[in-house]
Scaffold this motif. Structure first.
Motif, short mmCIF file in Angstrom:
data_model
loop_
_atom_site.label_atom_id
_atom_site.label_comp_id
_atom_site.label_asym_id
_atom_site.label_seq_id
_atom_site.Cartn_x
_atom_site.Cartn_y
_atom_site.Cartn_z
N LEU A 84 0.86 -1.31 0.14
CA LEU A 84 -0.04 0.05 -0.16
C LEU A 84 0.76 1.33 -0.11
O LEU A 84 0.38 2.34 -0.73
CB LEU A 84 -0.80 0.10 1.20
N ALA A 85 1.93 1.30 0.65
CA ALA A 85 2.78 2.30 0.99
C ALA A 85 3.32 2.51 -0.58
O ALA A 85 3.73 3.67 -0.93
CB ALA A 85 3.86 1.98 1.60
N ALA A 86 3.58 1.60 -1.38
CA ALA A 86 4.18 1.87 -2.76
C ALA A 86 3.09 2.07 -3.85
O ALA A 86 3.44 2.85 -4.74
CB ALA A 86 4.69 0.45 -3.29
N ALA A 87 1.90 2.03 -3.59
CA ALA A 87 0.83 2.52 -4.33
C ALA A 87 0.76 3.75 -4.38
O ALA A 87 1.35 4.59 -3.43
CB ALA A 87 -0.52 1.89 -4.05
N GLY A 88 -0.14 4.48 -5.18
CA GLY A 88 -0.45 6.11 -5.18
C GLY A 88 -0.66 6.45 -6.71
O GLY A 88 -1.34 7.40 -6.87
N ASP A 89 -0.05 5.81 -7.61
CA ASP A 89 -0.36 6.35 -9.00
C ASP A 89 -1.64 5.89 -9.58
O ASP A 89 -2.14 4.73 -9.01
CB ASP A 89 0.73 6.12 -9.92
N ARG A 90 -2.44 6.28 -10.37
CA ARG A 90 -3.62 5.92 -10.80
C ARG A 90 -3.61 4.54 -11.19
O ARG A 90 -4.64 3.76 -10.71
CB ARG A 90 -4.27 7.02 -11.95
N LEU A 91 -2.80 4.09 -11.91
CA LEU A 91 -2.87 2.61 -12.61
C LEU A 91 -2.75 1.63 -11.45
O LEU A 91 -3.32 0.63 -11.33
CB LEU A 91 -1.67 2.43 -13.51
N SER A 92 -1.77 2.02 -10.56
CA SER A 92 -1.65 1.00 -9.47
C SER A 92 -2.84 0.95 -8.54
O SER A 92 -3.05 0.02 -7.98
CB SER A 92 -0.05 1.53 -8.58
N ASP A 93 -3.41 2.08 -8.04
CA ASP A 93 -4.48 2.07 -7.26
C ASP A 93 -5.56 1.26 -7.73
O ASP A 93 -6.31 0.54 -7.21
CB ASP A 93 -4.84 3.60 -7.13
N GLY A 94 -6.02 1.45 -9.38
CA GLY A 94 -6.82 0.77 -9.90
C GLY A 94 -6.73 -0.70 -9.80
O GLY A 94 -7.67 -1.68 -9.78
N ARG A 95 -5.44 -1.02 -10.02
CA ARG A 95 -5.15 -2.62 -10.02
C ARG A 95 -5.50 -3.21 -8.77
O ARG A 95 -6.11 -4.14 -8.51
CB ARG A 95 -3.61 -2.86 -10.44
N ILE A 96 -5.02 -2.32 -7.91
CA ILE A 96 -5.30 -3.06 -6.40
C ILE A 96 -6.98 -3.08 -6.03
O ILE A 96 -7.24 -4.21 -5.61
CB ILE A 96 -4.34 -2.06 -5.39
N ARG A 97 -7.36 -1.85 -6.44
CA ARG A 97 -8.97 -1.96 -5.94
C ARG A 97 -9.36 -3.11 -6.66
O ARG A 97 -10.53 -3.48 -6.30
CB ARG A 97 -9.34 -0.46 -6.32
#
Length: 733
Positions: A84-97
């Motif tokens: 979660l700390a590594a996330a933050g950009d749109r694409l990464s957030d979208g993938r995780i969600r």
């Protein structure tokens, strides 16, 4: 709200209401760190950024820059603090969600899924349609069937895209009686439609339309063989030419050439179909009908490329004079067929006693077509003749010519290896070493690369020590992304939803026969990912037969990537293979290599001889082994049982032949009686010579394939061997 806050709240709620549950990955590829997929950034999300998919053709990612062959690592725990700390950009957030929403749905927690899916179609356009689809599923889980249905109805009103097949499928599950009918009509080739057709056929076993759909779009399925027969026998008058072509293609793919030859005349009139009609009847022994069919091909398509090949086949049915006339036409009018036709004509003249003219033709073959496959085969035949007469010097000259001129031919690794053997026998150790090192570097995937490694003293197991060798086995963390496909395919595969990626791909490509190299590899790769091992291995393996220059270049780029070889040599059934290999004191990679050759990892496959399952055990042999180990109940189609019985028998054959694996493997295929006879006839002073002398071509090929498979698994999954081979190739090439 930030993603990490959403996850934090949902995790607290999860612990309060479901204390036994933990965030985990339940499906797809098990991989290792989120940072690796984020490092790939946008590289895997090329060209399409909206929610629609071009229905006619999936996007092909170009292979010219090697960077387009991407390997990715996915997270085991998406909700971990580090990820979660590594996330933050749109694409990464979208993938995780998206991933966490699907995980929540899998647990039946629609409320949590809806939180993750809120505005996700907008925030994550790469999977916008799938976010809407998952939202409908989540709404249904919460009991809001009306909103779920309304969302799905809105989706299916859009232009055709592969995800609509999923929407129709879900609508049907919600009780819409017409949704599945529309799915069958609009996407008959989709995996969902095929599954529905098969389910309905169980209730309507005489349905012409359902049987035709399965014969057309699922021809390789075991139960479709009987369906094809029924259609051809009972519904012939209702079949259209395209239907006959699908039925005939199904027969041809299953080597039922007689039935194929009878079906193709009713298919559309094309050079391919007319050739197969003739060849099918030819193989089935229907000589008169075959001659008539060949003549129709020549009359209707006199200049088609396959007509030249057909003339060579047709010549096999004719008296010598007429056969030679046909071969002369092939030589004069079809340049691609000329080398093989020259060789065939020379053999005819030899058999007729005209050896002088035959020798002239063979010399012409070597001078006019030196790089042809026919020239390579002739050179190898001459090398063997010189060897058997004791003339090693001239045998070497022929082998050297293959190695130098026909280096792309499948005979080249063998020629190089035997050049080394003959050099050693003549006392030229330096030339022998050069030959073995070159074969190992130039043809690392071949059976003769393993034999060369043995000659060079590598610790890779010999014919005598292979059985007991216990290799280090490390499966790769990274997996190659499909080199073709829309953004949806790329994203679903990247996230580990390989079955969804496979369904989307199959719905998009349908039954197209014009797949590019990248598309054909992707097709096989996705089949393997969902357990369709036989078809997947065939699709990837058949790439070697693509002979257009551009196709060869694309294939060579794929072959340069380790991921290509891991796809071609998969490692399913790891636990039972390891467990029973250890119990039986067998090398697990030998067992794996034998299974790949016997069944291509298809657990329920059966041969025409009655052999069943992964290790293709004859029922009588299975019963004999079961009695030996006091196994009261078993099923040859059960992977665990089959491997348990098959490994016992493979260990038994090793005991019978003092751990000489070449004899044990040959016995597994041809039976102990034949192998004992061959040992008496040919001796076993040199196991390489024994293999060359095996009189059954099937068994000879089987031995080389099984041990070649063993070597490929060793070089791919044993890091010590893999690293040594990589260093060797870098230094040699």
């Amino acid at each position: 709200m930030a993603l990490r806050e959403i996850v934090k709240q949902q995790s607290q709620r999860q612990r309060q209401h479901h204390p036994a549950n933990r965030w985990c990955i339940g499906t797809g590829i098990v991989l290792a760190t989120l940072l690796s997929i984020l490092a790939c950034g946008e590289r895997g999300t090329r060209q399409e950024t909206g929610s629609s998919v071009k229905p006619a053709r999936e996007t092909v990612l170009p292979l010219e820059p090697e960077q387009s062959l991407i390997s990715v690592v996915l997270p085991q725990d998406l909700a971990s603090p580090d990820n979660l700390a590594a996330a933050g950009d749109r694409l990464s957030d979208g993938r995780i969600r998206y991933r966490l929403a699907v995980e929540a749905i899998a647990r039946g927690d629609g409320d949590t899924a809806l939180v993750y899916l809120d505005q996700l179609a907008t925030d994550y356009p790469e999977l916008a349609d799938y976010a809407r689809l998952q939202r409908a599923i989540a709404l249904n889980l919460t009991g809001d069937r009306a909103r779920a249905r309304a969302l799905l109805v809105a989706m299916v009103r859009a232009p055709d895209t592969p995800v609509l097949a999923e929407a129709f499928y879900q609508l049907g599950r919600l009780g819409d009686e017409t949704a599945h009918d529309k799915l069958l009509a609009r996407f008959p080739h989709s995996p969902r439609a095929i599954a529905i057709a098969r389910e309905r056929l169980s209730a309507e076993p005489n349905s012409f339309q359902l049987q035709l759909l399965l014969a057309t779009y699922d021809p390789a399925a075991a139960d479709v063989a009987a369906i094809r027969d029924r259609l051809a026998r009972d519904f012939a008058e209702r079949l259209m030419p395209a239907d006959w072509e699908a039925i005939a293609d199904g027969y041809w793919a299953r080597w039922q050439y007689g039935q194929a030859g009878n079906a193709y005349p009713n298919a559309p009139t094309t050079p391919r179909n007319l050739y197969r009609a003739a060849r099918g009847k030819h193989i089935a022994g229907q000589t008169t009908a075959a001659i008539a069919a060949y003549q129709r091909l020549f009359a209707e398509f006199p200049t088609a490329e396959i007509t030249g090949f057909g003339r060579r086949r047709y010549a096999l049915l004719l008296p010598v004079g007429e056969a030679i006339a046909q071969l002369d036409l092939a030589i004069a009018e079809f340049p691609k067929e000329a080398p093989a036709a020259l060789r065939q004509k020379a053999d005819l003249l030899d058999n007729a006693g005209d050896t002088a003219r035959a020798d002239v033709l063979r010399d012409r073959l070597l001078s006019d077509y030196p790089e042809s496959d026919a020239a390579a085969e002739l050179r190898w035949e001459r090398a063997q003749q010189h060897w058997q007469s004791g003339d090693l010097a001239n045998a070497q000259l022929q082998a050297q010519a293959i190695f130098d001129i026909n280096f792309d031919n499948s005979i080249a690794p063998k020629a190089g290896y035997w050049f080394g053997k003959w050099s050693a026998q003549r006392g030229d150790r330096d030339r022998a070493r050069w030959a073995f090192e070159t074969v190992l570097a130039r043809y690392p995937e071949s059976y003769y690369a393993w034999r060369s490694a043995v000659q060079l003293g590598w610790d890779v197991g010999t014919f005598e020590t292979l059985r007991a060798r216990i290799p280090e086995i490390v499966k790769p963390d990274e997996h190659l992304l499909p080199p073709a496909g829309s953004i949806e395919v790329q994203e679903l595969y990247r996230l580990g939803f390989v079955e969804d990626a496979w369904r989307h791909w199959k719905t998009a490509t349908g039954d197209r026969a014009d797949l590019s190299v990248s598309e054909q590899f992707t097709d096989g790769m996705l089949d393997l990912a969902v357990g369709n091992y036989l078809r997947g291995i065939q699709q990837v393996g058949d790439l070697r037969d693509r002979d257009e220059p551009g196709d060869r270049d694309q294939w060579q780029l794929l072959r340069a990537h380790p991921g290509y070889w891991h796809v071609l040599f998969p490692f399913p059934y790891e636990i039972p293979v390891r467990t029973w290999s250890k119990t039986r004191q067998l090398n697990p990679l030998l067992v794996l290599g034998l299974i790949r050759q016997e069944s291509a990892f298809e657990a329920d496959i059966a041969s025409s001889a009655g052999a069943q399952g992964l290790m293709q055990i004859i029922p009588s042999t299975g019963k004999w082994v079961a009695d030996k180990i006091d196994l009261k109940t078993y099923s040859l189609s059960d992977p665990e049982d089959n491997i348990r019985l098959g490994t016992w028998y493979l260990r038994y054959t090793h005991r019978e032949y003092d751990d000489r694996s070449v004899l044990a493997v040959a016995s597994y295929n041809a039976g102990p009686g034949n192998v004992a006879k061959w040992v008496r006839r040919y001796g076993y002073n040199d196991p390489d010579v024994f293999v060359e002398n095996i009189p059954f071509s099937e068994t000879k090929g089987y031995v080389e394939s099984v041990l070649g498979n063993y070597w490929n698994y060793l070089r791919l999954y044993d890091p010590t061997v893999a690293q040594k081979l990589a260093r060797h190739r870098n230094s040699e090439l």
